[in-house]
Design a protein around this motif. Sequence first.
Motif, PDB file in Angstrom:
ATOM      1  N   GLU A  38      -7.801 -41.710  62.629  1.00 55.52           N
ATOM      2  CA  GLU A  38      -7.487 -40.382  62.081  1.00 55.52           C
ATOM      3  C   GLU A  38      -8.774 -39.642  61.703  1.00 55.52           C
ATOM      4  O   GLU A  38      -8.872 -38.437  61.873  1.00 55.52           O
ATOM      5  CB  GLU A  38      -6.601 -40.556  60.837  1.00 55.52           C
ATOM      6  CG  GLU A  38      -6.159 -39.234  60.219  1.00 55.52           C
ATOM      7  CD  GLU A  38      -5.732 -39.369  58.758  1.00 55.52           C
ATOM      8  OE1 GLU A  38      -5.893 -40.471  58.180  1.00 55.52           O
ATOM      9  OE2 GLU A  38      -5.244 -38.380  58.218  1.00 55.52           O
ATOM     10  N   LYS A  39      -9.753 -40.405  61.232  1.00 54.28           N
ATOM     11  CA  LYS A  39     -10.989 -39.781  60.729  1.00 54.28           C
ATOM     12  C   LYS A  39     -12.060 -39.670  61.811  1.00 54.28           C
ATOM     13  O   LYS A  39     -13.162 -39.219  61.547  1.00 54.28           O
ATOM     14  CB  LYS A  39     -11.544 -40.616  59.561  1.00 54.28           C
ATOM     15  CG  LYS A  39     -10.567 -40.842  58.445  1.00 54.28           C
ATOM     16  CD  LYS A  39     -10.786 -39.842  57.323  1.00 54.28           C
ATOM     17  CE  LYS A  39      -9.580 -39.591  56.432  1.00 54.28           C
ATOM     18  NZ  LYS A  39      -8.694 -40.693  56.157  1.00 54.28           N
ATOM     19  N   MET A  40     -11.778 -40.151  63.030  1.00 51.55           N
ATOM     20  CA  MET A  40     -12.814 -40.159  64.067  1.00 51.55           C
ATOM     21  C   MET A  40     -13.116 -38.752  64.560  1.00 51.55           C
ATOM     22  O   MET A  40     -12.216 -37.925  64.678  1.00 51.55           O
ATOM     23  CB  MET A  40     -12.373 -41.022  65.254  1.00 51.55           C
ATOM     24  CG  MET A  40     -12.470 -42.497  64.984  1.00 51.55           C
ATOM     25  SD  MET A  40     -11.995 -43.435  66.473  1.00 51.55           S
ATOM     26  CE  MET A  40     -12.067 -45.113  65.813  1.00 51.55           C
ATOM     27  N   GLU A  41     -14.406 -38.531  64.870  1.00 52.22           N
ATOM     28  CA  GLU A  41     -14.812 -37.266  65.489  1.00 52.22           C
ATOM     29  C   GLU A  41     -14.295 -37.261  66.926  1.00 52.22           C
ATOM     30  O   GLU A  41     -13.987 -38.307  67.483  1.00 52.22           O
ATOM     31  CB  GLU A  41     -16.343 -37.200  65.567  1.00 52.22           C
ATOM     32  CG  GLU A  41     -17.044 -37.443  64.251  1.00 52.22           C
ATOM     33  CD  GLU A  41     -17.439 -36.151  63.606  1.00 52.22           C
ATOM     34  OE1 GLU A  41     -17.815 -35.220  64.347  1.00 52.22           O
ATOM     35  OE2 GLU A  41     -17.345 -36.064  62.359  1.00 52.22           O
ATOM     36  N   GLY A  42     -14.316 -36.073  67.529  1.00 50.23           N
ATOM     37  CA  GLY A  42     -14.035 -36.003  68.965  1.00 50.23           C
ATOM     38  C   GLY A  42     -12.565 -36.081  69.303  1.00 50.23           C
ATOM     39  O   GLY A  42     -12.188 -36.661  70.322  1.00 50.23           O
ATOM     40  N   GLN A  43     -11.698 -35.525  68.442  1.00 48.64           N
ATOM     41  CA  GLN A  43     -10.269 -35.480  68.766  1.00 48.64           C
ATOM     42  C   GLN A  43     -10.101 -34.644  70.041  1.00 48.64           C
ATOM     43  O   GLN A  43     -10.794 -33.652  70.246  1.00 48.64           O
ATOM     44  CB  GLN A  43      -9.482 -34.867  67.600  1.00 48.64           C
ATOM     45  CG  GLN A  43      -9.584 -35.663  66.291  1.00 48.64           C
ATOM     46  CD  GLN A  43      -8.753 -36.935  66.251  1.00 48.64           C
ATOM     47  OE1 GLN A  43      -7.751 -37.061  66.933  1.00 48.64           O
ATOM     48  NE2 GLN A  43      -9.182 -37.911  65.434  1.00 48.64           N
ATOM     49  N   VAL A  44      -9.199 -35.069  70.901  1.00 50.48           N
ATOM     50  CA  VAL A  44      -9.048 -34.447  72.229  1.00 50.48           C
ATOM     51  C   VAL A  44      -7.939 -33.390  72.184  1.00 50.48           C
ATOM     52  O   VAL A  44      -6.932 -33.560  71.503  1.00 50.48           O
ATOM     53  CB  VAL A  44      -8.726 -35.544  73.277  1.00 50.48           C
ATOM     54  CG1 VAL A  44      -8.437 -34.959  74.647  1.00 50.48           C
ATOM     55  CG2 VAL A  44      -9.870 -36.552  73.346  1.00 50.48           C
ATOM     56  N   ASP A  45      -8.172 -32.311  72.935  1.00 48.34           N
ATOM     57  CA  ASP A  45      -7.194 -31.215  73.026  1.00 48.34           C
ATOM     58  C   ASP A  45      -5.836 -31.656  73.567  1.00 48.34           C
ATOM     59  O   ASP A  45      -5.788 -32.446  74.507  1.00 48.34           O
ATOM     60  CB  ASP A  45      -7.738 -30.217  74.068  1.00 48.34           C
ATOM     61  CG  ASP A  45      -8.045 -28.911  73.415  1.00 48.34           C
ATOM     62  OD1 ASP A  45      -8.502 -28.939  72.256  1.00 48.34           O
ATOM     63  OD2 ASP A  45      -7.809 -27.882  74.089  1.00 48.34           O
ATOM     64  N   ASP A  46      -4.768 -31.086  73.032  1.00 42.97           N
ATOM     65  CA  ASP A  46      -3.429 -31.436  73.531  1.00 42.97           C
ATOM     66  C   ASP A  46      -3.265 -31.116  75.013  1.00 42.97           C
ATOM     67  O   ASP A  46      -2.571 -31.824  75.740  1.00 42.97           O
ATOM     68  CB  ASP A  46      -2.349 -30.682  72.738  1.00 42.97           C
ATOM     69  CG  ASP A  46      -2.034 -31.408  71.452  1.00 42.97           C
ATOM     70  OD1 ASP A  46      -2.565 -32.522  71.261  1.00 42.97           O
ATOM     71  OD2 ASP A  46      -1.271 -30.857  70.636  1.00 42.97           O
ATOM     72  N   LYS A  47      -3.918 -30.027  75.449  1.00 41.30           N
ATOM     73  CA  LYS A  47      -3.780 -29.614  76.845  1.00 41.30           C
ATOM     74  C   LYS A  47      -4.312 -30.734  77.764  1.00 41.30           C
ATOM     75  O   LYS A  47      -3.682 -31.073  78.772  1.00 41.30           O
ATOM     76  CB  LYS A  47      -4.564 -28.315  77.060  1.00 41.30           C
ATOM     77  CG  LYS A  47      -4.369 -27.686  78.405  1.00 41.30           C
ATOM     78  CD  LYS A  47      -4.960 -26.277  78.439  1.00 41.30           C
ATOM     79  CE  LYS A  47      -5.170 -25.837  79.881  1.00 41.30           C
ATOM     80  NZ  LYS A  47      -6.376 -26.428  80.478  1.00 41.30           N
ATOM     81  N   ILE A  48      -5.458 -31.276  77.395  1.00 42.95           N
ATOM     82  CA  ILE A  48      -6.048 -32.347  78.213  1.00 42.95           C
ATOM     83  C   ILE A  48      -5.172 -33.605  78.158  1.00 42.95           C
ATOM     84  O   ILE A  48      -4.923 -34.261  79.173  1.00 42.95           O
ATOM     85  CB  ILE A  48      -7.488 -32.659  77.732  1.00 42.95           C
ATOM     86  CG1 ILE A  48      -8.356 -31.432  78.010  1.00 42.95           C
ATOM     87  CG2 ILE A  48      -8.053 -33.900  78.403  1.00 42.95           C
ATOM     88  CD1 ILE A  48      -9.774 -31.543  77.519  1.00 42.95           C
ATOM     89  N   LYS A  49      -4.668 -33.911  76.969  1.00 43.52           N
ATOM     90  CA  LYS A  49      -3.785 -35.093  76.842  1.00 43.52           C
ATOM     91  C   LYS A  49      -2.588 -34.943  77.776  1.00 43.52           C
ATOM     92  O   LYS A  49      -2.195 -35.877  78.461  1.00 43.52           O
ATOM     93  CB  LYS A  49      -3.270 -35.218  75.410  1.00 43.52           C
ATOM     94  CG  LYS A  49      -4.299 -35.647  74.393  1.00 43.52           C
ATOM     95  CD  LYS A  49      -3.614 -35.773  73.031  1.00 43.52           C
ATOM     96  CE  LYS A  49      -4.624 -35.846  71.921  1.00 43.52           C
ATOM     97  NZ  LYS A  49      -4.030 -35.649  70.595  1.00 43.52           N
ATOM     98  N   ASN A  50      -2.033 -33.738  77.769  1.00 45.60           N
ATOM     99  CA  ASN A  50      -0.866 -33.465  78.597  1.00 45.60           C
ATOM    100  C   ASN A  50      -1.175 -33.671  80.080  1.00 45.60           C
ATOM    101  O   ASN A  50      -0.421 -34.316  80.812  1.00 45.60           O
ATOM    102  CB  ASN A  50      -0.460 -32.014  78.333  1.00 45.60           C
ATOM    103  CG  ASN A  50       1.018 -31.842  78.547  1.00 45.60           C
ATOM    104  OD1 ASN A  50       1.697 -32.784  78.939  1.00 45.60           O
ATOM    105  ND2 ASN A  50       1.505 -30.653  78.332  1.00 45.60           N
TER     106      ASN A  50
END
Length: 377
Positions: free
Chosen positions: A345-357
């Motif tokens: 939860e605290k990690m940097e670099g969360q990925v965009d939902d669009k890319i996840k999709n």
Amino acid sequence: MLYNIVTYGCQMNVHESEKIAGILEKMGYTASEKREDADIIVFNTCAIREGAEDRAFGNIGALKQTKRENKNKLIVVCGCMTQQKKVADYIYKTFPFVDIIIGTHDLEKLEGLIKKRLEEKKRIVSELKDNYDIIENLPIHRTSGDNAWVNIMYGCNNFCTYCIVPYVRGREQSRKKQDILNEIKNIVQSGKYKTITLLGQNVNSYGSEDKTQGTFSELLNDICKIDGDFKLTFMTSHPKDLTDDVIEAIKNNDKIIKEIHLPVQSGSNRILKLMNRKYTREHYLDIVRKLKENIPNIRITTDIIVGFPTENEDDFKDTCNLVKEVKYDGIFAFMYSKRSGTVAEKMEGQVDDKIKNERVNYLLNLEKEIKAQKETK
Ligand code: SAH
Ligand code: SF4
Ligand code: F3S
């Protein structure tokens, strides 16, 4: 008196709902298909991803009107969501028509709490416990056709950095081998079930905290010695603990179905490390090789998380290449979902939902291609 249970989440929860059904039937309630008709409605919740939580919130909220029309209706919320204090408090405040809120370790209290609520006017939030005892012989009303679920262990010690389960299910505890064997003997003798599915968050570590019970492969071998016409399968296996003796047991016992769910989560060593999965891509592929060499035509399925913090195109390519190499018979691909209190939860670099999709869709297509290839062979 009628009851209706709404179940979210994994097989563990499906099975726990069968125990809730057992408790309610013992109290004299009967099952109702229609939620609105029921005198008691139980929501058995899941916290694994935000989507699961949102669906539960939506469906609980939708009962406001039903409850207004019939004040005597009881609404119970239990399961992995309510095992988090913050969420239990939120449900208590936001949905004043919810009567009873209990955590995952409190099923044996359910009957008493329902009676208490019917006698008194006060809403009940059961005190959350982190520790728990395994309760044997809860009543059970099985509802999964000719498959009988059998828990062999509870909890999880692995703390994969994305996952909420260790926080809501507590530490690993294995059932006593004799209790498991007795339950299975009864299931087989009843003649109602064709398949028995053993359940645990990590079945391969069965008995690791209580060595007197023996190992998982010994348990498999002992179950297969029970007389009768049944098939055996199990979930979930953690690759780090899938040892050769388990592969041998699958190979040597005709009763064991030749299939395994072996979640890889990612094909990138960098991401696997960040996930705290404790195996490498190479180790995973080595297990797959052994499985395929020893057990011809074994069906292998997996779980994959896309968009874990910092996952880049190269990491995702590693995952796709691994998928192509293993040629899975089924893939459950999930978009990474931030869970409160976990390390990721605290990690940097969360990925965009669009890319996840996009990545989930790419994997789904890959799965279809593999299936088509296999069918034309
Ligand atoms: N104990 C099992 C999995 C239980 S959860 C195991 O270790 O394999 C089922 C699946 O949900 C996991 O395999 C994982 O792929 C997915 N999952 C868990 N936490 C998640 C999260 N925060 N976001 C997205 N998917 C998640
Ligand atoms: Fe979650 Fe990992 Fe435990 Fe599975 S092994 S329940 S993914 S922490
Ligand atoms: Fe969900 Fe709890 Fe299972 S979080 S996946 S119901 S263990």
